[in-house]
Design a protein around this motif. Structure first.
Motif, PDB file in Angstrom:
ATOM      1  N   GLY A  35      -5.113  -2.830   8.713  1.00 56.21           N
ATOM      2  CA  GLY A  35      -4.642  -2.905   7.576  1.00 56.21           C
ATOM      3  C   GLY A  35      -5.235  -1.708   7.046  1.00 56.21           C
ATOM      4  N   SER A  36      -4.166  -1.842   6.134  1.00 53.70           N
ATOM      5  CA  SER A  36      -4.510  -0.846   4.779  1.00 53.70           C
ATOM      6  C   SER A  36      -6.129  -1.322   3.724  1.00 53.70           C
ATOM      7  N   ARG A  37      -6.760  -2.786   4.179  1.00 49.62           N
ATOM      8  CA  ARG A  37      -7.339  -3.015   3.658  1.00 49.62           C
ATOM      9  C   ARG A  37      -9.261  -2.590   4.445  1.00 49.62           C
ATOM     10  N   ASP A  38      -8.623  -1.976   5.143  1.00 47.98           N
ATOM     11  CA  ASP A  38      -9.767  -1.535   6.000  1.00 47.98           C
ATOM     12  C   ASP A  38     -10.323  -0.096   6.303  1.00 47.98           C
ATOM     13  N   GLU A  39      -9.548   0.410   5.381  1.00 46.53           N
ATOM     14  CA  GLU A  39      -9.712   2.097   4.653  1.00 46.53           C
ATOM     15  C   GLU A  39     -10.409   2.564   4.001  1.00 46.53           C
ATOM     16  N   SER A  40     -11.313   2.883   3.780  1.00 46.92           N
ATOM     17  CA  SER A  40     -11.889   3.312   2.950  1.00 46.92           C
ATOM     18  C   SER A  40     -11.309   4.159   1.162  1.00 46.92           C
ATOM     19  N   ASP A  41     -11.894   4.057   0.365  1.00 46.44           N
ATOM     20  CA  ASP A  41     -11.298   4.533  -1.391  1.00 46.44           C
ATOM     21  C   ASP A  41     -10.665   5.380  -1.240  1.00 46.44           C
ATOM     22  N   SER A  42     -11.598   6.383  -0.242  1.00 43.00           N
ATOM     23  CA  SER A  42     -10.884   7.658  -0.471  1.00 43.00           C
ATOM     24  C   SER A  42     -10.131   8.195  -0.036  1.00 43.00           C
ATOM     25  N   CYS A  43      -8.862   7.600   1.480  1.00 42.71           N
ATOM     26  CA  CYS A  43      -7.990   7.633   2.547  1.00 42.71           C
ATOM     27  C   CYS A  43      -7.369   6.567   2.491  1.00 42.71           C
ATOM     28  N   HIS A  44      -7.084   6.140   1.074  1.00 46.39           N
ATOM     29  CA  HIS A  44      -5.398   5.356   1.356  1.00 46.39           C
ATOM     30  C   HIS A  44      -4.359   5.842   1.408  1.00 46.39           C
ATOM     31  N   GLY A  45      -3.958   5.209   2.638  1.00 46.68           N
ATOM     32  CA  GLY A  45      -3.162   4.551   3.027  1.00 46.68           C
ATOM     33  C   GLY A  45      -3.052   5.868   4.627  1.00 46.68           C
ATOM     34  N   LEU A  46      -4.566   5.419   4.747  1.00 51.33           N
ATOM     35  CA  LEU A  46      -4.609   5.707   6.640  1.00 51.33           C
ATOM     36  C   LEU A  46      -3.769   5.108   7.755  1.00 51.33           C
ATOM     37  N   ALA A  47      -4.488   3.674   7.586  1.00 56.32           N
ATOM     38  CA  ALA A  47      -4.240   3.061   8.047  1.00 56.32           C
ATOM     39  C   ALA A  47      -2.086   2.905   9.069  1.00 56.32           C
ATOM     40  N   HIS A  48      -1.577   2.974   7.735  1.00 55.71           N
ATOM     41  CA  HIS A  48      -0.296   3.608   7.838  1.00 55.71           C
ATOM     42  C   HIS A  48       0.203   4.578   8.678  1.00 55.71           C
ATOM     43  N   PHE A  49       0.047   5.566   8.085  1.00 59.65           N
ATOM     44  CA  PHE A  49      -0.409   6.822   8.451  1.00 59.65           C
ATOM     45  C   PHE A  49      -0.584   7.423  10.007  1.00 59.65           C
ATOM     46  N   VAL A  50      -1.606   6.315  10.372  1.00 62.21           N
ATOM     47  CA  VAL A  50      -1.790   6.198  11.491  1.00 62.21           C
ATOM     48  C   VAL A  50      -0.953   5.923  12.591  1.00 62.21           C
ATOM     49  N   GLU A  51      -0.116   4.808  12.287  1.00 65.02           N
ATOM     50  CA  GLU A  51       0.747   3.942  12.678  1.00 65.02           C
ATOM     51  C   GLU A  51       1.685   4.800  12.871  1.00 65.02           C
ATOM     52  N   HIS A  52       1.941   5.390  11.902  1.00 63.82           N
ATOM     53  CA  HIS A  52       3.404   6.710  12.474  1.00 63.82           C
ATOM     54  C   HIS A  52       2.717   7.995  13.144  1.00 63.82           C
ATOM     55  N   THR A  53       1.495   8.449  13.098  1.00 67.88           N
ATOM     56  CA  THR A  53       0.656   9.477  13.845  1.00 67.88           C
ATOM     57  C   THR A  53       0.485   9.285  15.694  1.00 67.88           C
TER      58      THR A  53
END
Length: 407
Positions: A35-53
């Motif tokens: 989930g969002s906890r597993d993102e790097s500091d430069s990629c906040h929102g990535l887990a959610h964006f992957v879920e969308h895309t």
């Protein structure tokens, strides 16, 4: 274990939990330990964006073909992201199980993240962020968590910021998928009238080619929480307040005592203690509730209320008195038995919602590698002692709680 549940492990390590149940609808999904906890500091929102895309195109399907694949038979394809998990799931009339399993495998294993679609979806997510910020009753939770988990990957908003989302690329999405959407890091759940063995063969047919390296999480336990008591002016008519404290993680056996305490204080029923004291007796609030959010290594219990700004202090005084009372003396035997009976009854009623129950089965295998069904939870709730609840309540004594108010 209930014989209507079966758990299988495929040769590539993917776990499959099947719930054999009579009915006209099948529920099938995949839950991923990321989930969002597993993102790097430069990629906040990535887990959610992957879920969308992941729905925007694969090697053999375009986005519109993915979105309509289940809908044309009256079903649904959906997903959500949290701090530590992502779920992609379907429901459809019974008889379309293979369609659901094949579609899930296609988007999880073969998403292409086409650049044109990514750019359009960035705008969609930015609007989602703006919509969320326009709801202070929702955003107060995020702001509280930012403070409570400061210095850790749990602190930032799941959606990210408009700036961080606009920086994301297709390679970022593919890298996150390849790293975390792996056999050992996910569970497929199936609730269907089909025999479990047949469901397992379907999953094996479409997921057995998934052979990504073992997932490695870099999660670091959040530092100790620094207490705070803040008011932030947002120009709202109503004050939205959260009072809460850090608690233990989801693997702690005290969680059942915490669930009981949470339900007694501010659960969904009108007879919750805080609803009676703040709304029914005094009319200070329209909404007051409490909730527990447990992560792998930490957690929060939060009490929310919305009130006139002039009533915030009075509401907090009542809440503090209730928390003090719970921490200082065990409940009477009669009140405690009613607490347990009510909570177990709520579990039973909620179990009638098959989709939620199917999702819970998938998560119980993912996090505990065993089935925690309604009967398991009820048994453990009945084993809780009044003293256990009092000890957990000490974690929530006013001296340990923080407060954030958005006005």
């Amino acid at each position: 274990m209930n014989q209507s549940y079966r758990v299988f492990t495929l040769s590539n390590g993917l776990r499959v939990v099947c719930w054999h149940v009579k009915g006209l609808v099948s529920y099938i999904g995949a839950v991923v330990n990321a989930g969002s906890r597993d993102e790097s500091d430069s990629c906040h929102g990535l887990a959610h964006f992957v879920e969308h895309t992941v729905f925007k195109g694969t090697a053999k399907r375009r986005g519109w073909q993915i979105s309509s694949r289940m809908e044309v038979v009256g079903g649904e394809l959906n997903a959500y992201t949290s701090k530590e998990e992502t779920m992609v799931y379907t429901n459809a009339p019974a008889g379309y199980e293979e369609r659901a399993v094949e579609l899930l495998s296609d988007i999880i294993m073969s998403s292409g993240f086409p650049e044109v679609e990514l750019e359009k979806e960035k705008e969609v997510v930015v609007e989602e962020i703006k919509s969320y910020l326009d709801s202070p009753a929702d955003s107060v939770y995020d702001e509280f968590e930012e403070l409570a988990y400061a210095g850790s990957g749990l602190s930032h908003n799941i959606l990210g910021t408009p700036e961080s989302v606009k920086r994301l690329s297709g390679s970022d999405c593919r890298g996150f998928l390849d790293r975390f959407y792996t056999p050992h890091n996910m569970v497929v759940y199936c609730c269907s009238p089909l025999p479990p063995e047949k469901l397992c063969r379907l999953v094996e047919r479409y997921f057995s080619n998934m052979h990504f390296p073992a997932c490695r999480h870099d999660r670091i336990a959040p530092p100790a929480m620094c207490r705070f008591d803040l008011k932030r002016d947002r120009g709202n008519h109503q004050a939205n307040t959260i009072v809460g404290a850090r608690v233990f993680g989801r693997n702690d056996n005290r969680r059942y005592a915490l669930f009981l305490l949470n339900n007694y204080l501010g659960g969904p029923c009108m007879n919750s203690r805080l609803n009676r004291e703040l709304r029914e007796k005094r009319g200070y609030v329209y909404t007051v509730d409490s909730n527990v959010s447990l992560m792998s290594d930490s957690g929060l219990m939060l009490i929310y209320f919305g009130s006139d700004p002039a009533s915030v202090g009075k509401c907090r005084k009542i809440i503090n008195a209730e928390l003090d009372r719970m921490a200082q003396s065990p409940l009477s035997a009669s009140v405690f038995e009613k607490m347990k009976r009510q909570y177990c009854g709520q579990l039973l009623v909620s179990s009638d919602h098959r989709e939620n129950r199917a999702m819970s089965l998938g998560k119980s295998i993912l996090y505990y590698n065993e089935i925690h069904d309604i009967s398991t939870a009820a048994e453990r709730i009945m084993d809780v002692r009044a003293e256990d609840v009092r000890e957990v309540a000490e974690l929530l004594s006013p001296s340990n709680c923080s407060c954030l108010t958005l006005i």
